[in-house]
Design a protein around this motif. Structure first.
Motif, PDB file in Angstrom:
ATOM      1  N   ALA A 643      -8.446   4.841  -0.050  1.00 33.43           N
ATOM      2  CA  ALA A 643      -7.431   4.318   0.865  1.00 33.43           C
ATOM      3  C   ALA A 643      -6.631   5.436   1.505  1.00 33.43           C
ATOM      4  CB  ALA A 643      -6.505   3.361   0.118  1.00 33.43           C
ATOM      5  N   TYR A 647      -6.178   6.253   5.464  1.00 31.39           N
ATOM      6  CA  TYR A 647      -4.918   6.463   6.177  1.00 31.39           C
ATOM      7  C   TYR A 647      -4.996   7.737   7.020  1.00 31.39           C
ATOM      8  CZ  TYR A 647      -0.029   7.608   7.036  1.00 31.39           C
ATOM      9  OH  TYR A 647       1.156   7.931   7.647  1.00 31.39           O
ATOM     10  N   GLU A 773       8.513  -1.649  -5.511  1.00 29.94           N
ATOM     11  CA  GLU A 773       7.761  -2.800  -5.011  1.00 29.94           C
ATOM     12  C   GLU A 773       8.155  -3.053  -3.551  1.00 29.94           C
ATOM     13  OE1 GLU A 773       6.665  -6.779  -7.167  1.00 29.94           O
ATOM     14  OE2 GLU A 773       8.628  -7.035  -6.163  1.00 29.94           O
ATOM     15  N   HIS A 837       0.685  -5.439   5.595  1.00 29.00           N
ATOM     16  CA  HIS A 837       0.311  -5.175   4.204  1.00 29.00           C
ATOM     17  C   HIS A 837      -0.683  -4.025   4.133  1.00 29.00           C
ATOM     18  CE1 HIS A 837      -1.807  -5.679   0.357  1.00 29.00           C
ATOM     19  NE2 HIS A 837      -0.646  -6.164  -0.092  1.00 29.00           N
ATOM     20  N   ALA A 838      -1.713  -4.049   5.009  1.00 24.40           N
ATOM     21  CA  ALA A 838      -2.729  -2.996   4.985  1.00 24.40           C
ATOM     22  C   ALA A 838      -2.119  -1.639   5.347  1.00 24.40           C
ATOM     23  CB  ALA A 838      -3.852  -3.341   5.960  1.00 24.40           C
ATOM     24  N   GLU A 841       0.038  -0.434   2.416  1.00 22.95           N
ATOM     25  CA  GLU A 841      -0.786  -0.088   1.259  1.00 22.95           C
ATOM     26  C   GLU A 841      -1.476   1.261   1.469  1.00 22.95           C
ATOM     27  OE1 GLU A 841      -4.093  -2.764   0.101  1.00 22.95           O
ATOM     28  OE2 GLU A 841      -3.005  -2.888  -1.808  1.00 22.95           O
ATOM     29  N   SER A 842      -1.964   1.501   2.711  1.00 21.57           N
ATOM     30  CA  SER A 842      -2.648   2.771   2.970  1.00 21.57           C
ATOM     31  C   SER A 842      -1.670   3.947   2.974  1.00 21.57           C
ATOM     32  CB  SER A 842      -3.385   2.712   4.311  1.00 21.57           C
ATOM     33  OG  SER A 842      -2.482   2.681   5.397  1.00 21.57           O
ATOM     34  N   ALA A 844       1.055   4.016   1.000  1.00 26.56           N
ATOM     35  CA  ALA A 844       1.811   4.010  -0.259  1.00 26.56           C
ATOM     36  C   ALA A 844       1.832   5.388  -0.916  1.00 26.56           C
ATOM     37  CB  ALA A 844       1.226   2.964  -1.206  1.00 26.56           C
ATOM     38  N   ASP A 856       3.866  -0.545  -5.358  1.00 25.01           N
ATOM     39  CA  ASP A 856       3.066  -1.773  -5.324  1.00 25.01           C
ATOM     40  C   ASP A 856       3.424  -2.513  -4.035  1.00 25.01           C
ATOM     41  OD1 ASP A 856       1.385  -3.813  -5.973  1.00 25.01           O
ATOM     42  OD2 ASP A 856       2.748  -4.759  -7.413  1.00 25.01           O
ATOM     43  N   VAL A 857       2.451  -2.685  -3.141  1.00 22.39           N
ATOM     44  CA  VAL A 857       2.675  -3.421  -1.888  1.00 22.39           C
ATOM     45  C   VAL A 857       2.184  -4.841  -2.113  1.00 22.39           C
ATOM     46  CG1 VAL A 857       2.225  -3.531   0.584  1.00 22.39           C
ATOM     47  CG2 VAL A 857       2.353  -1.299  -0.555  1.00 22.39           C
ATOM     48  N   HIS A 859       1.805  -9.021  -1.192  1.00 18.76           N
ATOM     49  CA  HIS A 859       1.771 -10.123  -0.226  1.00 18.76           C
ATOM     50  C   HIS A 859       2.889 -11.115  -0.561  1.00 18.76           C
ATOM     51  CE1 HIS A 859      -1.793  -9.378   2.184  1.00 18.76           C
ATOM     52  NE2 HIS A 859      -2.472  -9.057   1.087  1.00 18.76           N
TER      53      HIS A 859
END
Length: 882
Positions: A643, A647, A773, A837-838, A841-842, A844, A856-857, A859
């Motif tokens: 991931a 990114y 979070e 979200h994507a 997360e990428s 993070a 922690d990402v 939903h």
């Protein structure tokens, strides 16, 4: 590269030699995809200054960019080598202008080569050489054949001690003294040669609207210089002097004319001065057309207003100019600021005859003109049968009704006087014969070359007796050569055409090649040339299109006027002692450092302050980049394609796409900021984890190619270090397809989230977070945001509640709807929930790297309701454990 770091001197010398040996920048004559990039050629003053470096770095960077994009690029250089400074320098040093100029050219050429500018030096032109200036003479003859040349008397600045004409800039101070000997300067009438640019006034003016690639300010300056005005000419009878014609754009104000004014050099003024000592003294000693306030002297004469029959006093006034309008004007103090000031000073009646447009059926009321004139159009008052008419209608009626009045168009633009009583310029190809008059030198006898320089007062060509004496081409009798030389603006009015075929011996330029290459795609130079040089270049191009088959009527498609390089807010100049030497910067930090610092400091058209700290920081950046590339090659990483790599790949694509667009717009500072941000991301990547080799190498390669137009030497070195064949100057430009708007939203989301986390950590005093979070907002909030943006309903909350899935959220929906209502004007769409979200997360890993805590990402469907309540589109909720 050296073990001690970035050895700029070795690197730059190596690649300059390699480029020269391989003829990298040579442009073939016949090309399929031509792009013509040109910087205004310099006067060879002896050394490059920072303004030169900035100008030519801009064109060089753009030319390199276009070349890497696959274009065939013409990027030449030459020398505006004639002119008064060289002649003055030669006089002071008891040498000759030719040797002085050639020495300066050699010095500046070496400096340009040390900067790494990618010129096709095979196309170099030097305007003081006979193989160039013979075509100035040829063009002068062609203009003469087309009735675009005229010889007539003109007023010039004359120093009686030096026995020479002075340019305006050589007349110093309010006392108007000769710059060389402090003798008071006189005005003399001399016969001068003119190019009839006024024949093209309408063409030059109307085509300005089509110059969409030019700055609006430059276009407006050209409009103002041409100065076309529509109006009327109307005759006023002056007792004892017949009818005198005045030009006015406001004949609707004629009933308010309370005095008549003549220019100091109007024939009637000069006639009166012969008999009236007061008028003579005013003309000779007091008249100052450049003064802060208008001055004048009453003549004792009156003029008859043709609209009213009223007799009004006549003045000689210094605000009336003989070369503007007719040199005579009807003065209406109530409706012209200059006339108003003069009337107040001389106690002349100020009579309003134009009133502002009244509302509905109200009567127009005279404006208050006690302190200033009312200069707008309006409704006529106190104007007899014309009262009540609107200004535009009244102008038409009055022009038709007043005997002798007629519509007229006037221009501020005057014909271009090209005569210079100087040695160091193109000899005007004319001989003067007592029997035949002025005769053009035949084409077969061109060029008329300059004789050896004679260091004398006055015009050195007048002293060149042997050179002056010749025979008439028409009758064969004795004749003398014209001793005036051409204004150097003639050289620069067509030089861009000579570059397409600089060695052509039978014409000034190859017409077929010129039609292929012209117009210049991108032209760059100082704002000081916004009017004269550019206007004359446009004039020449139009004449050549009309009479020589050139297919283009404008010389330059896009124009960039670069800003100045300053030091502590002031323009660099020798007189201020604040000049930074480009040569010192090249020696200490390298050409790439100087180029990169300049291009990243500000947009090209903006002024910017030189900063030694900025130069040092730029040098350090190049050193870091060198280290990153060499470390990668020495120890190729073996990380996962995960991931984080995804990114970084996305950031590489984004950087390439955005930087490419910015290069295309010549906003180099933004392109370089993107590139440096990518370097920062790559450094963070390699510091955080073992990078994926393909991703990391792709990023480094992209950076090297994105920097290549601005920092070409180190880019070549690093391109080779990365194992590539050939020159980066000839490499393909990196490509990427992205949606820029979505990229910017993604970046903003990540940065806002990181900033929010920083704020929470600081406010809460969390020294060592153990977990973070990040909660993305629920789908219904994104729907509500979209509705709010698209809705024009007065009751937004009601419209939101009409959607059942939003209404089901109860108080949460009402509260969010109220927030949207308050912020309605500033709302903008974000990414969708899945994209947010994507993206988070990428990214993070960046948060984990900064705060040394797992991230922690989450939903919305998986989030705690208490935390979820704070999440909004574009602004996720954040919980931090300590």
């Amino acid at each position: 590269m050296s073990d001690a770091g970035y050895d700029h001197a070795t690197v730059e010398r190596r690649w300059q030699e390699a480029w020269d040996e391989a003829d990298v920048y040579r442009t073939p004559d016949d090309v399929e995809d031509p792009t013509y990039v040109l910087g205004m050629y310099p006067y060879p003053s002896g050394k490059l200054h920072m303004g030169h470096v900035r100008n030519y770095t801009i064109t060089d960077a753009y030319a390199r960019f276009r070349r890497m994009q696959g274009d065939d690029v013409l990027h030449p250089m030459g020398w505006d080598a004639f002119g008064l400074p060289a002649e003055n320098a030669a006089k002071e040093r008891d040498t000759n202008p030719r040797d002085w100029t050639i020495d300066c050219i050699e010095t500046m050429t070496d400096q340009m080569e040390s900067m790494g500018f990618g010129y096709d030096w095979d196309r170099e032109i030097t305007t003081c050489t006979p193989d160039y200036y013979q075509w100035n003479q040829w063009l002068f003859s062609r203009f003469y054949e087309e009735d675009l040349v005229e010889r007539r008397d003109a007023e010039v600045n004359w120093c009686p001690h030096c026995e020479t004409v002075l340019a305006d800039e050589q007349v110093e101070g309010e006392a108007e003294l000769c710059w060389r000997c402090d003798t008071p300067v006189e005005q003399r009438e001399l016969e001068q040669w003119f190019l009839r640019i006024t024949e093209y006034a309408d063409d030059l003016l109307e085509a300005i609207d089509d110059l969409e690639g030019w700055p609006n300010s430059v276009r407006q300056m050209q409009r103002n210089w041409i100065g076309r005005q529509y109006g009327a000419e109307v005759d006023f009878a002056i007792e004892g002097h017949g009818s005198v014609t005045a030009f006015t754009t406001r004949i609707d104000t004629i009933h308010g004319a309370t005095f008549f004014a003549l220019a100091p050099d109007h024939p009637i003024s000069e006639e009166l001065a012969e008999e009236n000592e007061e008028i003579r003294r005013f003309i000779d000693e007091e008249a100052d057309p450049d003064g802060d306030e208008p001055n004048g002297v009453e003549t004792g004469l009156t003029a008859t207003n043709p609209a009213t029959g009223e007799e009004i006093p006549v003045y000689v006034a210094d605000f009336v100019l003989s070369d503007v309008g007719t040199g005579a004007l009807m003065a209406v103090p109530a409706h012209d600021e200059r006339d108003h000031a003069f009337a107040e000073k001389n106690d002349i009646e100020i009579r309003p005859v134009i009133a502002p447009e009244p509302d509905d059926d109200e009567e127009p009321e005279a404006p208050d003109i006690a302190d200033e004139a009312f200069t707008e159009d309006g409704v006529l008052i106190e104007s007899g049968e014309y009262s009540g008419l609107e200004s535009e209608t009244a102008r038409e009626r009055l022009t038709a009704d007043i005997e002798g009045a007629a519509e007229a168009t006037q221009y501020q633009l005057r014909d271009w006087g090209i005569s210079r009583q100087r040695y160091w310029g193109t000899p005007i190809p004319v001989v003067h014969c007592d029997d035949c008059g002025p005769v053009m030198v035949p084409e077969a006898d061109l060029p008329v070359e300059l004789p050896e320089f004679i260091n004398t007062t006055g015009n050195p060509l007048d002293a060149a007796e042997e050179w002056k004496q010749t025979t008439c081409p028409d009758c064969g009798g004795e004749a003398t050569r014209e001793t005036d030389t051409m204004d150097t603006f003639v050289d620069s009015s067509w030089y861009f055409l000579r570059y397409v075929s600089p060695d052509l011996e039978d014409a000034p330029f190859d017409l077929e090649r010129a039609n292929d290459w012209m117009p210049v795609d991108q032209y760059v130079g100082g704002i000081e040339h916004a009017v004269m040089h550019l206007l004359y270049s446009r004039f020449f191009t139009k004449v050549l299109a009309d009479h020589e088959g050139l297919e283009h009527r404008e010389p330059f498609t896009n124009l960039l006027a670069q800003g100045m390089v300053q030091l502590e807010g002031e323009k660099m100049s020798k007189s201020k002692g604040n000049v930074v030497s480009p040569q010192r910067i090249v020696e200490e930090y390298g050409a790439d450092t100087a180029r990169l610092f300049m291009m990243q400091a500000a947009q090209p058209e903006r002024d910017f302050d030189w900063s030694e700290e900025g130069v040092q920081s730029t040098y350090a950046f190049l050193e870091r980049l060198q280290g990153m590339v060499e470390d990668y090659v020495a120890d190729e990483p073996d990380g996962d394609d995960d991931a984080i790599a995804s990114y970084v790949d996305a950031e590489i694509d984004a950087t390439v796409a955005i930087a490419t667009a910015e290069y295309d717009d010549l906003t180099f500072n933004k392109a370089l900021r993107e590139t440096q941000d990518l370097v920062r991301t790559l450094r963070q990547y390699v510091d955080y984890t073992e990078p994926h080799a393909e991703t990391y190498e792709r990023g480094l390669s992209a950076v090297v190619r994105l920097l290549a137009p601005v920092a070409p030497h180190i880019a070549e070195e690093l391109h080779e270090t990365l194992g590539n064949d050939g020159f980066v100057a000839e490499a393909e430009w990196p490509t990427a397809e992205i949606d820029r708007d979505r990229v910017e939203k993604r970046r903003q989301l990540v940065e806002n989230t990181r900033e929010d986390i920083r704020d929470i950590v600081e406010v809460a005093g969390i020294e060592d977070p153990t977990g973070i979070e990040v909660v993305v907002a629920p789908d219904w909030k994104y729907d509500a945001l979209e509705i709010a943006i698209e809705s024009d309903a007065d009751n937004l909350i009601g419209e939101l509640m009409s959607e059942s899935h939003i209404r089901e959220q109860g108080d949460a929906a009402a509260d969010y709807g109220q927030d949207l209502q308050v912020e309605r004007e500033a709302l903008s769409m974000t990414l969708g929930p899945d994209e947010e979200h994507a993206a988070l997360e990428s990214a993070a890993w960046l948060i984990e790297r900064e705060f040394d805590a797992p991230v922690d990402v989450v939903h919305a469907v998986d989030a705690d309701e208490g935390t979820l309540a704070n999440a909004e589109p574009g602004r996720p909720a954040i919980e931090i454990d300590d």
